[in-house]
Enzyme design. Sequence first.
Site, PDB file in Angstrom:
ATOM      1  N   GLU A   4     -76.640  54.734  -4.426  1.00  0.00           N
ATOM      2  CA  GLU A   4     -77.337  54.163  -5.573  1.00  0.00           C
ATOM      3  C   GLU A   4     -78.379  53.159  -5.060  1.00  0.00           C
ATOM      4  OE1 GLU A   4     -74.930  52.244  -8.540  1.00  0.00           O
ATOM      5  OE2 GLU A   4     -76.645  51.981  -9.884  1.00  0.00           O
ATOM      6  N   GLU A  27     -65.785  47.853 -10.519  1.00  0.00           N
ATOM      7  CA  GLU A  27     -66.053  49.192  -9.945  1.00  0.00           C
ATOM      8  C   GLU A  27     -65.107  50.221 -10.544  1.00  0.00           C
ATOM      9  OE1 GLU A  27     -68.798  49.212  -8.466  1.00  0.00           O
ATOM     10  OE2 GLU A  27     -68.858  47.053  -8.172  1.00  0.00           O
TER      11      GLU A  27
END
Length: 859
Positions: free
Chosen positions: A119, A296
């Site tokens: 990412e 997360e």
Amino acid sequence: PQLIRREDYRPFAWNVPQVALDFVLGLNQTRITARLDVERNPVAEADPTLRLNGDGLTPVEIRVDGAVVQSWVMEGADLVLTLPGEAHQVEIVTEIDPSANTQLMGLYASNGMLCTQCEAEGFRRITFFPDRPDVLSTYRVRMSGPKDQFPVLLSNGNHVDGGESAEGVHWAEWYDPWPKPSYLFALVAGDLVARKDVFTTMSGRKVDLAVWVREGDLGRTEHAMESLIKSMKWDEERFGREYDLDTFNIVAVSDFNMGAMENKGLNIFNTKYVLADSDSATDGDYDGVEGVIGHEYFHNWSGNRITCRDWFQLSLKEGFTVLRDQLFSQDMGSAAVKRIEDVRVLRAAQFPEDSGPLAHPIRPDSYREISNFYTATVYNKGAEVIRMMRTMAGEERFRQGTDLYFDRHDGEAATCEDFVAAIEEGAGLDLAQFRLWYSQAGAPRVTVELALEDGEAVLTLQQSAPATPGQSGKQPMPIPLRIALFDRESGQHGGEQLIVLTQEQQSFRFAGFDQLPILSLNRGFSAPVAIDREIAADDLVFLAARDDDPFARYEAMQDLIVGHLKKAIGGHLSDDDRAAARAAIGTAFRAILTDDTLDDLMRGELMILPGASYLAEQMLVSDPAEIHAEREGLKAWLGAHCGAELQAIHQRASGVSYSRDAAARGLRKVKTQALVYLAAGKPELAAGLAQDQYQAADNMTDRQGALMVMAGLESPDRDAMLSDFYDRYRDNPLVVDKWFAIQAQSLHPGALRHVKELAEHPDFTLRNPNRARSLYMAFAAASPTFHQADGEGYRMIADVILALDPINPQTAARFVPFLGRWRRIEPKRAAMMKQELERIAAAPALSRDTYEQVSRSLG
Ligand code: HT7
Ligand code: ZN
């Protein structure tokens, strides 16, 4: 660099339902064979060309439907193929050198292991691919490599096969059944050990959990595993979200650009957010691990199962997931304290962003480099915006909204609009006007007037939103404000109410008052706005001591201090006025120190002075030296004025042995807070107490607290304590980071010189982001000498940006905002800051990251 606009979004011409990746792993050379099944996307405009993004790659071989082809072209860094049919199989071989990857994006080497960070646009540094979040594929990953070097081979999804292919070479195959965008791909190969556990989901499935670290770190993984299990349970209970694979792996790496990454089934973490034990991690570090592990993990639904259509929608996953991690942490500890901490972070990091040259809406309209938009605005303000919807709907109806969102968009790449529409429908809210929060930047300012009219309290509110780059003439937004009106006689209020300010100016009437009540406003910080109001110091003292909303109590104390410091900094105070203001603050402060009904965690919060950056925010243009002098002056006065109470607190909290329960944590918090004030007011006494605290410490919170105070003093014991700390922890990189940061952010007048000396220390390197941040970010964010009048602090940070840019542009660009606030600083310093920005802008071959931040800052 090209400007990418949200309005230009078009679906990709090709779908890629399946991807097979084969990695032949080596630290200096890794060969990747990528097989993509591509088919025309029926909802996109037909286009026979297939553009595959690349970054620094050269194709070694390309096959289409099994045959080698030469008919491809490179357009910039991208590979473009022309495909005649409806569906094809494209196979591409690339080779990369992970050990040369200092940007830490794509596949890179860290301490002898290999890991990935994809990412936002790192996958294109591994293989050519439509590297955009709306292309979803299932991934089958095979990897092979030397067994002694890489005994552990991990990727997304479930482990499906493995074995030895040659003497000393082994392989593993992983398959992830959930279609995902390329940014969620991950691979890890290294010599790691795991703490393992099993979680049984709400439907009774067993999930194998593992936290992978280097061998010597295994003893510091218990808290991470506990946090993971708590997160999994919490998401089931509070959001109805169940985990969906047979395994969940977390890997800790010491070279990492951010905090962690939510790759499907294989989260990769900065060691800072995994490793914790009482000897090396503070209470704050423990909270950080719990919060980031939760964050997360929660992405598995808010981000992975439902991802973003394009990067302009980043807040769809990040804002929502920050809200989810904040609510999780509230439930795990003290909700009141967590809320105050979150608001403090917002004010210190996001408010300045929203009022400066880098201001952008939580859903930006354009970018040049998406890494620059992983901001406090997208994350923290994004969370506040969703929290407002929750406040207006109430918890239960909000849950109906999120249930609808998860059901409706599961498996999709969605937009912020999809989210708002689902909440609107599921929670039964009208969010037509509320959508402005997604498109308008800048924190609204609400001006408040309270009057008494015919037995009614009349509250008149007016909102205005500041102009921000590219946006002026903003429309009023709905601002939900939780309020209470305290009767002056009884000291009670008749119940909290929620009012929503929707117009530019609006009055709200409350019956049953024959004298003006005391207004408690924006309780719980129900809206991320700045409040402007005239309120008597006595009323603030009352609220600071008596408000039943803990945030409002904190806020009253902050307002009392901010109001005084603002006047003092402007030089508008006579000696008498200063004495009167300090007396009022002193009364409220002493009440906090001695209030038996307060728990120490909360007391510790209430004791914290407003930060320098928040104070600067209150002024159009400010002088950092004046802010520092007045703030420290008040701290010293409180330290001296309340010396006896502070010493009593320090004594009460000393000699209590270590435990992680709330009471013990509270004691540690107030102990160091007391020391901070005493250091300002009675430095010699404080140096002795710091020495005692350091020597008696059986945990890092106390030891770091004592060292932090000592590092700011001109005490003969300072150097010895710093040396002792280093010698104790020289083998623990995360604690060595603390040692650098403590010195860099200290109140010591020689901090700038110390930073320059520390940059020459053998343990210092710009190549490790944690280390670079521990020295220079800590300095720029906190040291008063960053703003040293000769501009040396600015020069040093500009030099760091220029030195770091070719190594790690993402990390380099994150230093720019410290210089970017020049327009809000007094003219002499502003000129020097601007000059440094211009020097950076003139440098040849600047990265896209740094170029964008510098040009926006100068623009
Ligand atoms: N979603 C993750 C973002 C991230 C990241 C972005 C750019 C460069 C490096 C990065 N590492 C992680 C982190 C998160 O918000 O959960
Ligand atoms: Zn996130």
